[in-house]
Design a protein around this motif. Structure first.
Motif, mmCIF file in Angstrom:
data_model
loop_
_atom_site.group_PDB
_atom_site.id
_atom_site.type_symbol
_atom_site.label_atom_id
_atom_site.label_comp_id
_atom_site.label_asym_id
_atom_site.label_seq_id
_atom_site.Cartn_x
_atom_site.Cartn_y
_atom_site.Cartn_z
ATOM 1 N N TRP A 15 10.650 0.550 1.380
ATOM 2 C CA TRP A 15 9.538 -0.024 2.114
ATOM 3 C C TRP A 15 8.884 -1.063 1.220
ATOM 4 O O TRP A 15 8.568 -0.790 0.059
ATOM 5 C CB TRP A 15 8.509 1.045 2.484
ATOM 6 N N ALA A 17 5.632 -3.504 0.639
ATOM 7 C CA ALA A 17 4.219 -3.592 1.017
ATOM 8 C C ALA A 17 3.759 -5.044 0.931
ATOM 9 O O ALA A 17 3.930 -5.691 -0.103
ATOM 10 C CB ALA A 17 3.383 -2.724 0.083
ATOM 11 N N SER A 26 6.469 -2.034 -3.725
ATOM 12 C CA SER A 26 7.500 -1.410 -2.902
ATOM 13 C C SER A 26 7.521 0.096 -3.143
ATOM 14 O O SER A 26 7.022 0.592 -4.153
ATOM 15 C CB SER A 26 8.877 -1.997 -3.218
ATOM 16 N N LYS A 55 2.164 5.707 -0.256
ATOM 17 C CA LYS A 55 1.419 4.560 0.296
ATOM 18 C C LYS A 55 -0.004 4.543 -0.233
ATOM 19 O O LYS A 55 -0.538 3.491 -0.586
ATOM 20 C CB LYS A 55 1.413 4.611 1.827
ATOM 21 N N TYR A 71 3.414 -2.271 5.710
ATOM 22 C CA TYR A 71 4.666 -1.770 5.161
ATOM 23 C C TYR A 71 5.793 -2.091 6.114
ATOM 24 O O TYR A 71 5.689 -1.852 7.319
ATOM 25 C CB TYR A 71 4.596 -0.249 4.953
#
Length: 74
Positions: A15, A17, A26, A55, A71
Protein backbone atom coordinates in the motif's frame (compact mmCIF):
# COMPACT_ATOMS: atom_id res chain seq x y z
CA UNK A 1 -4.38 -42.42 -8.50
CA UNK A 2 -3.78 -38.68 -8.32
CA UNK A 3 -1.93 -36.68 -5.76
CA UNK A 4 -2.59 -33.13 -4.75
CA UNK A 5 0.10 -30.89 -3.37
CA UNK A 6 -1.05 -28.59 -0.65
CA UNK A 7 0.72 -25.26 -0.65
CA UNK A 8 0.22 -22.83 2.16
CA UNK A 9 0.15 -19.34 0.69
CA UNK A 10 -0.51 -15.95 2.07
CA UNK A 11 -1.75 -12.95 0.15
CA UNK A 12 0.81 -10.19 0.32
CA UNK A 13 0.28 -6.59 -0.54
CA UNK A 14 1.82 -3.19 -0.88
CA UNK A 15 0.00 0.00 0.00
CA UNK A 16 1.38 3.40 -0.99
CA UNK A 17 0.38 6.39 1.13
CA UNK A 18 -0.25 9.66 -0.68
CA UNK A 19 -0.34 13.03 1.08
CA UNK A 20 -1.19 16.40 -0.41
CA UNK A 21 2.31 16.73 -1.89
CA UNK A 22 2.79 13.16 -3.14
CA UNK A 23 4.01 9.88 -1.70
CA UNK A 24 4.68 9.97 2.06
CA UNK A 25 5.39 6.29 2.70
CA UNK A 26 4.41 2.70 2.13
CA UNK A 27 3.15 -0.36 3.97
CA UNK A 28 4.24 -3.86 2.94
CA UNK A 29 2.63 -7.07 4.16
CA UNK A 30 5.24 -9.57 5.41
CA UNK A 31 5.25 -12.79 7.39
CA UNK A 32 5.76 -10.75 10.58
CA UNK A 33 2.97 -8.25 9.99
CA UNK A 34 2.78 -4.93 8.19
CA UNK A 35 6.03 -3.03 7.66
CA UNK A 36 5.97 0.78 7.43
CA UNK A 37 8.61 2.72 5.51
CA UNK A 38 8.44 6.51 5.27
CA UNK A 39 9.49 8.20 2.02
CA UNK A 40 13.15 9.15 2.08
CA UNK A 41 13.89 6.98 5.13
CA UNK A 42 16.92 4.71 5.21
CA UNK A 43 15.20 2.13 7.41
CA UNK A 44 11.81 0.69 8.25
CA UNK A 45 9.74 2.62 10.77
CA UNK A 46 8.50 -0.63 12.29
CA UNK A 47 6.40 -3.75 11.92
CA UNK A 48 2.79 -3.79 13.13
CA UNK A 49 0.21 -6.55 13.72
CA UNK A 50 -2.52 -5.22 11.42
CA UNK A 51 -2.97 -2.95 8.43
CA UNK A 52 -5.04 -0.48 10.45
CA UNK A 53 -2.34 -0.20 13.15
CA UNK A 54 0.31 0.26 10.44
CA UNK A 55 -1.75 3.05 8.83
CA UNK A 56 -1.97 4.81 12.18
CA UNK A 57 1.78 4.42 12.72
CA UNK A 58 2.56 5.84 9.29
CA UNK A 59 0.25 8.79 9.93
CA UNK A 60 1.89 9.44 13.32
CA UNK A 61 5.25 9.89 11.54
CA UNK A 62 3.90 12.55 9.17
CA UNK A 63 4.27 16.26 9.82
CA UNK A 64 1.99 17.63 12.55
CA UNK A 65 -1.21 19.01 11.06
CA UNK A 66 -1.07 16.75 7.99
CA UNK A 67 -4.31 15.27 6.74
CA UNK A 68 -4.89 11.52 6.75
CA UNK A 69 -3.14 10.08 3.68
CA UNK A 70 -4.87 8.27 0.84
CA UNK A 71 -3.78 4.63 0.60
CA UNK A 72 -3.64 2.83 -2.72
CA UNK A 73 -2.99 -0.91 -2.91
CA UNK A 74 -0.53 -2.07 -5.56
Amino acid sequence: MSTTASVKSRTRGLWVAYGTNGVVGSIRHSDDGYVVVMSGADAETGSYPSLEVAKGALYSHMRPGSGWPRYQEH
